[in-house]
Design a protein around this motif. Structure first.
Motif, PDB file in Angstrom:
ATOM      1  N   HIS A 201       0.844  -1.204   0.000  1.00 20.26           N
ATOM      2  CA  HIS A 201       0.000   0.000   0.000  1.00 20.26           C
ATOM      3  C   HIS A 201       0.874   1.246   0.000  1.00 20.26           C
ATOM      4  O   HIS A 201       0.965   1.960   0.997  1.00 20.26           O
ATOM      5  N   ASN A 202       1.543   1.467  -1.146  1.00 21.64           N
ATOM      6  CA  ASN A 202       2.439   2.611  -1.271  1.00 21.64           C
ATOM      7  C   ASN A 202       2.190   3.328  -2.584  1.00 21.64           C
ATOM      8  O   ASN A 202       1.253   2.991  -3.316  1.00 21.64           O
ATOM      9  N   MET A 206      -0.738   0.157  -4.985  1.00 22.69           N
ATOM     10  CA  MET A 206      -1.864   0.538  -4.128  1.00 22.69           C
ATOM     11  C   MET A 206      -2.915  -0.554  -4.145  1.00 22.69           C
ATOM     12  O   MET A 206      -3.961  -0.431  -4.790  1.00 22.69           O
ATOM     13  N   ARG A 211      -3.453   3.562   0.061  1.00 20.98           N
ATOM     14  CA  ARG A 211      -2.082   3.954   0.385  1.00 20.98           C
ATOM     15  C   ARG A 211      -1.993   4.241   1.878  1.00 20.98           C
ATOM     16  O   ARG A 211      -2.848   4.918   2.442  1.00 20.98           O
TER      17      ARG A 211
END
Length: 504
Positions: A201-202, A206, A211
């Motif tokens: 989750h970056n 995602m 995120r």
């Protein structure tokens, strides 16, 4: 009969892309090795073998492209990097077909000069494979996956200076020097998210359009909405997913990834319970009995921890910790994990553990033999919110070194407490939201070292508490009295003193 939709089938097959993509990579590397051997050794690899390998490379590369496209339809990826990765993957598949064509006898018999394109195409395809794989890794693991861990041995090898690492002046070697002044989210919660959640989750990946690397995006949530609700653990979606069995598809982090530990789960629950603030310090939040020892362990210097945090350290427990016992058997740890429980070390200096079944609310009397699986090593036992009844107390009584026992929100009755009389080292007992009454508390008199007991939402009356305190004056009783109940208790004490004076 219910049939799966086309989208569901595409999503299913798309999950095989990370597996399929290794086939063309392996064959392309093998072909390069074949050509090097042909150049520098007398024993030649037959041209037919190389041609077949090139054909397999082209077919598998094309298949990997198709599966990659299916996977991309799930969304949650950085569009820019995804676009580059797709273009490079398709380009590599096309070049693979070109390599096969320029190496096949039939095509060379038609256009002989095509052989001059083979080696340049092979060199370019090998370079493109590395670039394509790098972008694929960025999509899966994040752009800083190779460089985030320092020190970097590669930089040392080529005599480059290490990257400068910014060290938080409040922290040394992951220890928070002043725990009271630490920011709860930045210093305690965020490191958990960074280690266990941000990989998926970056900015680059995602998953679920979520995120977690920026506060505003964390608050926004993903495609299913917000993932947490302040002051509401039960309705916080990310906690629900953490508590799912690891075999469940929606369990987070996914199976095979580094999992949230019991202590980390307590921290996250505490943060939510206390309002999920992003700017408050530890000293500004209520420190529950569960979080206090964790905060202590995070502190670099225990002298800086507030009295409120330190007050839960008990004398008997410290005495037991100074001794040692044998290690818990690995087979026993696996048995506990199999049923959804955890065995957690309490100190790196000895083998005492905490045994908890918080993650398995279906834990019942049928499973109770597991409670006493490591009777000497178990110092803390948490059976909160499970289905146990009085029958399980016979197993609890075998834990001779037990100092803390959590039985809140269980089905135990007064009969259970009489079974616990042998726990002479017990210092903490939580009976919140059980059917314990005044009669049951009489059995607690046998627990000579009991220092603290929780009796919220039980059938214990104010009179029962007073009688217990008379027999155990050093016992701290938490009953959750309202202001009105406190006033009634004070009046009751005044009336009792008046009666005594009158009788004299």
């Amino acid at each position: 009969m219910i049939y799966a939709s086309v989208a569901e089938w595409m999503s299913f097959f798309g999950r095989f892309h990370p597996l399929a993509v290794h086939l063309p990579i392996g064959f392309l590397v093998l072909i390069v090795i074949f050509e090097l051997l042909n150049k520098f050794q007398k024993n030649q690899i037959p041209a037919e073998v190389v041609t077949i390998a090139l054909l397999v490379t082209a077919i598998s590369a094309s298949g990997a492209c198709l599966l990659g496209y299916f996977l991309s339809l799930e969304g949650g990826y950085n569009e820019e990097i995804l676009g580059e990765h797709q273009s490079q993957g398709i380009g590599l598949a096309i070049i693979s077909w070109g390599l096969w064509i320029t190496h096949s006898d039939w095509f060379l018999s038609k256009i002989s000069f095509a052989k001059y394109f083979y080696l340049p195409l092979l060199s370019f395809s090998f370079l493109l494979m590395i670039i394509t794989g790098h972008h694929g890794g960025n999509l899966t693991h994040g752009e800083t996956y190779l460089t985030e861990n320092t020190p970097n041995p590669l930089r040392k090898w080529i005599n480059l200076p290490e990257k400068e690492i910014k060290i938080d002046e409040n922290q040394v070697e992951n220890k928070i020097v002043n725990i009271n002044e630490a920011f709860v989210y930045e210093d305690i919660v965020k490191p958990i998210f960074k280690q266990k959640c941000e990989q998926c989750h970056n900015a680059s990946k995602m998953k679920g359009n979520l995120r977690m690397d920026e506060i505003s995006l964390l608050q926004k949530g993903g495609k299913h909405g917000v993932i947490f609700k302040a002051n509401n653990v039960e309705e916080s979606e990310f906690l629900k997913r953490i508590l799912l069995p690891e075999s469940e598809e929606e369990h987070m982090p996914p199976k095979g990834k580094s999992q949230i530990t019991e202590q980390e789960l307590i921290i996250l629950k505490w943060w939510i319970q206390q309002g999920a603030s992003f700017d408050k310090k530890v000293s500004q939040l209520i420190q529950t009995d569960e979080i206090k020892p964790i905060l202590i362990s995070m502190g670099g210097d225990a002298s800086n921890v507030s009295n409120q945090v330190m007050q839960d350290r008990f004398v008997i427990e410290e005495s037991i910790l100074s001794r040692n016992v044998g290690e818990v058997k690995q087979s026993d740890i696996e048995k506990i994990k199999k049923i959804g429980g955890l065995i957690l070390p309490l100190s790196k200096d000895n083998n005492y553990v905490e045994l908890t079944f918080l993650n398995n609310p279906k834990f019942s009397d049928n499973d109770s033999p597991l409670i006493s699986i490591s009777p000497e090593q178990t110092l803390w036992l948490k059976l909160s919110n499970t289905q146990i009844t009085d029958k399980s107390c016979s197993e609890i009584s075998k834990l001779t070194n037990l100092t803390r026992l959590h039985l809140e929100n269980t089905k135990i009755t007064d009969n259970a407490l009489s079974s616990l009389g042998g726990l002479q080292n017990l210092e903490y007992l939580n009976l919140t939201n059980t059917s314990i009454s005044d009669n049951g508390t009489l059995a607690l008199v046998n627990l000579k070292n009991l220092k603290k007991i929780y009796l919220w939402k039980t059938k214990v009356t104010l009179l029962g508490v007073e009688n217990l305190k008379k027999k155990m004056p050093k016992l701290s009783v938490e009953i959750g009295l309202s202001e009105q109940q406190t006033e009634e208790l004070s009046k009751q004490k005044v009336n009792e003193k008046s009666d005594d004076v009158y009788q004299k």
